[in-house]
Design a protein around this motif. Structure first.
Motif: not given
Length: 129
Positions: A1-3, A24, A27, A35, A101, A103, A116-119
């Motif tokens: 999971q992306v952090h 990040a 991934y 992204y 963020a 995406r 935006y998928d990741h925060w």
């Protein structure tokens, strides 16, 4: 999971500068480096708003009008999974939690916000007058 992890926030006097970083991790696909990545902020009692966004190569950027001449977003050219936000001439109204963020790539200039998928968890920036 992306952090996504932000750093660099803090307390600064009006007129000062700050550099925020976002890195990040987690991934699993190399496509993450393609992204869009950006900075948003949310002040107390206000909606979250876009500050700046950058594409994967770092050659296309978009800034909110409120920070356009005072902010510079950049991206590392090696991993392409780190971004930075240099903010100058800070004002008390810049006080907010700043979020990183990411995406999937889109046309930044026509669609800078949304999807935006990741925060990240956010970093507090406080500007004293």
């Amino acid at each position: 999971q992306v952090h996504l992890e932000e750093s660099g926030g803090g307390l600064v006097q009006a007129g000062g500068s700050l550099r925020l970083s976002c890195a990040a991790s987690g991934y699993t696909s190399s496509t993450f480096k393609l992204y869009d990545m950006g900075w948003f902020r949310q002040a107390p009692g206000k909606d979250r708003e876009l500050v700046a966004v950058i594409n994967w190569r770092g050659d296309v950027t978009y800034y909110a009008e409120s920070v356009r001449v005072r902010a510079t977003i950049s991206r590392d050219n090696v991993t392409r999974t780190k971004i930075f936000l240099q903010m100058n001439s800070l004002r008390p109204e810049d006080t907010a939690i700043y979020y990183c963020a990411a995406r999937r790539p889109k046309d930044i200039r026509s669609s800078p916000t949304g999807q935006y998928d990741h925060w990240g968890q956010g970093t507090q920036v406080t500007v004293s007058s």
